[in-house]
Design an enzyme around this catalytic site. Structure first.
Site, mmCIF file in Angstrom:
data_model
loop_
_atom_site.group_PDB
_atom_site.id
_atom_site.type_symbol
_atom_site.label_atom_id
_atom_site.label_comp_id
_atom_site.label_asym_id
_atom_site.label_seq_id
_atom_site.Cartn_x
_atom_site.Cartn_y
_atom_site.Cartn_z
ATOM 1 N N GLU A 1 -19.091 3.828 0.358
ATOM 2 C CA GLU A 1 -18.355 3.060 -0.576
ATOM 3 C C GLU A 1 -19.444 3.056 -2.355
ATOM 4 O OE1 GLU A 1 -18.900 2.384 2.461
ATOM 5 O OE2 GLU A 1 -16.295 2.433 3.335
ATOM 6 N N SER B 1 -5.458 5.471 5.421
ATOM 7 C CA SER B 1 -4.189 4.086 5.444
ATOM 8 C C SER B 1 -3.640 3.146 4.388
ATOM 9 C CB SER B 1 -5.243 3.067 6.295
ATOM 10 O OG SER B 1 -5.662 3.689 7.775
ATOM 11 N N ARG C 1 0.952 -0.997 -0.323
ATOM 12 C CA ARG C 1 -0.371 0.025 0.135
ATOM 13 C C ARG C 1 0.678 0.962 0.119
ATOM 14 N NH1 ARG C 1 -1.865 1.441 5.820
ATOM 15 N NH2 ARG C 1 -0.140 -0.431 7.144
#
Ligand SMILES: Cc1ncc(C[n+]2csc(CCOP(=O)(O)OP(=O)(O)O)c2C)c(N)n1
Ligand SMILES: [Mg+2]
Lengths: 315, 289
Positions: free
Chosen positions: A56, A35, A8
């Site tokens: 989302e 994150s 990530r």
């Protein structure tokens, strides 16, 4: 990029670099930008970053609208939410429409760790793989993530890129070119072949090495693109070794193991042993403890490799 | 009827509309309603009720308001419309064919195998369809994305989206409502086709979305209410939406499901079934008047 880095983190860095070169790239996040590391892009290009809040489904639709207008949206959140939570939106507004949306999930698999089962996507590859027009990519390390982000930015059409939370060592040799849909034979072998994806490439390489001391020659393939599957290399390995062991940080149902079994059963049937999460939800723990408990270690892969050899003999 | 002369607010104005022009639109709408019903009759399936209730909104948009060029339908600066209540697509198809996006002959193939006109809109198959819809609740989010894109490109193009009143029971609509207000999408105009009916009955009985005006306002929208079959009112509302700065506009259009065919009006039965031969003949007769 030679040091241990989370995929990530590599994603966030790649986005910043690509953002400079490709002005059509925009990034959307759902309150997880720190994150998912899209925060790096947000800081650099605030006008091209959209925080959609904890929405989302809405985020996927918004990305579709941006893509329909010529932008290249990268959409990020955790794997569970990117796939399951917004499934119908991904299906109908992104895959069916062939829109150029890049869904990048950063917390997937068991190594999400302490957050536990609610946050550990173990079925996301399956969900994305069954969608027509969708490309599914799972890079093995930070270096490969960097390459993969650029590759998916430059290809057209919907992509699901599966990344992870923890730092992972670099396993892909420097300079090894990355091509979507083209698997990498990292180690050749003649008795069996490990077909691994994502962070399981590393234990597969370790297991193959350890097996050598027992005079077992195991190949290791990095199947970084699960769809479209590199049929050519897979069938070549099936013919050459006579048995395959698939390894994934994902349910054994519907993911890499299923994809490989589907292919060889129709074209060149050989025993396929699927190593992964055995139809169960995850749980809390450190990533290392969980990898151990769920058998994604070199030791367990050695056992799986031997089981595959046994199966081959029985046929 | 110099409706728009008294209401001039810079260059967002739409041209003034004459009584003769309105009458012409009415004629056009009658023809398009015939197309809708013929299409559904020939397909032997489809959704007449919601197509007939939304048709006049589409007529105003496609013949009076939107900057579109059927000959250059992919012009990046075109205005866009998303029919979020995708099941009403026969109305959109009739309008698109009449405006020349594709040959009128396509209409006969609606819902048939190999047809460019799918049962629900498919942007990959039908010229002029801006977004594939059918799974309710998704269009507003997509419209928001298009509105953000227009802003990023400093384009004056406008985005229109039409929602069903049952459709707004979907949670995603309210996520999107928040997004549009948060991002101050004043280049976005939404319509609510408020025909009062969904599949299982009257909206107020199934799950009431009221109070609607207050809800959309509370979500940060500019809210207008009009008769969704009255061209001058619709045009006036659209002009006010264009003049609005800093917020998206929701035009709550009071409509009649099945509008224009007496035996279909306000009848739940006509949400999703095709007329038989006799019903088709009666419908055409009514629409000839
Ligand atoms: C997500 C989703 N759920 C259910 C349906 C099935 N469906 C099609 S039309 C409809 C009713 C829609 O009512 P409304 O939005 O009021 O449309 P209209 O009255 O204009 O036809 C339903 C439930 C659907 N298409 N999508
Ligand atoms: Mg309705």
């Amino acid at each position: 990029m030679t040091e241990e880095i989370a995929t990530r983190e590599a994603y966030g860095k790649a986005l910043v670099e690509l953002g400079q070169r490709m002005e059509k790239i925009v990034v959307l996040d759902a309150d997880l930008s720190n994150s998912t590391r899209t925060v790096l892009f947000a800081e650099k290009f605030p006008l091209r970053f959209f925080n959609m809040g904890i929405s989302e489904a809405d985020m996927m639709g918004t990305a579709a609208g941006l893509a329909a207008s010529g932008f290249i949206p990268f959409v990020s959140t955790f794997g569970v939410f990117a796939t399951g939570r917004a499934y119908d939106q991904v299906r109908n507004s992104i895959a069916y429409t062939k829109l150029n949306v890049k869904i990048v999930a950063t917390h997937t698999g068991i190594t999400v760790g302490e957050d536990g089962a609610s946050h550990q996507a173990l079925e996301d590859i399956a969900l994305m793989r069954v969608l027509p027009n969708m490309t599914v990519v799972v890079p093995a390390d930070g270096r490969q993530t960097y390459q993969a982000v650029e590759a998916i930015a430059r290809c057209s059409g919907p992509v699901y890129l599966r990344l992870g939370r923890p730092k992972v060592p670099v396993v892909i040799p420097e300079g090894l070119p990355f091509e979507l849909g083209k698997a990498q034979l990292l180690k050749d072998g003649k008795d069996l072949a490990f077909i691994a994806t994502g962070i399981t490439v590393k234990p597969a390489l370790e297991a193959a090495k350890l097996l050598e001391s027992e005079k077992i020659s195991a190949a290791v393939v990095n199947m970084h693109t699960i769809k479209p599957l590199d049929k050519e290399l897979l069938l070549e390995m099936a013919q050459k070794t006579g048995t395959l062991v698939t390894v994934e940080e994902h349910s054994v149902i519907g993911g890499l193991g299923s994809a490989v079994a589907e292919l060889v059963s129709e074209n060149f049937p050989v025993p396929v042993i699927r190593v992964g999460i055995n139809d169960t939800f995850g749980e809390s723990g450190t990533p290392e403890a969980l990898l151990k408990k769920y058998g994604l270690t070199a030791e367990n892969l050695i056992l799986a490799g031997k089981a595959a050899l046994q199966k081959k003999k029985e046929i | 009827m110099d409706l728009f002369k008294s209401n001039s607010k810079g260059d967002e104005n739409l041209p003034a509309i004459s009584t003769a022009a309105i009458e012409e639109l009415r004629q056009k709408a009658r023809k398009l309603r015939r197309d809708v019903i013929t299409m559904i009759y020939k397909a032997a399936s489809g959704h007449p009720g919601g197509a007939l209730s939304v048709l006049d909104i589409l007529v105003v948009l496609y013949y009076m308001v939107m900057k579109i060029d059927p000959a250059n339908y992919q012009d990046p600066d075109r205005d866009r419309l998303i029919l979020s209540k995708g099941h009403a697509c026969p109305a959109l198809y009739a309008v698109l064919a009449d405006r020349g996006f594709f040959p009128a002959g396509f209409l006969e193939s609606l819902r048939k195998i190999g047809s460019p006109l799918q049962g629900h809109p498919d942007m990959c198959k039908t010229p002029g369809v801006e977004m594939s819809t059918g799974s309710l609740g998704q269009g507003l989010s997509v419209a928001n994305g298009m509105a953000l894109a227009a802003r990023l490109e400093n384009s004056r193009r406008r985005i229109y989206v039409i929602l069903g009143d049952g459709e707004i029971q979907e949670g995603q609509v309210w996520e999107a409502a928040m997004s549009a207000a948060h991002y101050r999408l004043d280049n976005l105009t939404a319509f609510l086709d408020y025909n009062g009916l969904q599949i299982d009955g009257w909206i107020r009985d199934v799950k009431s979305p009221e109070p609607l005006v207050e809800k959309w306002r509370a979500f940060g929208w500019n809210v207008l209410e009009v008769d969704g079959h009255d061209y001058t009112s619709l045009l006036e509302a659209i002009e006010r939406a264009h003049a609005q700065k800093g917020a998206p506009t929701m035009i709550i259009a009071h409509t009649v499901k099945g509008k224009g065919i007496s035996f279909m009006e306000n009848q739940i039965d006509w949400h999703g079934r095709a007329p038989n031969k006799d019903e088709y003949a009666r419908a055409l007769k009514e629409l000839e008047k």
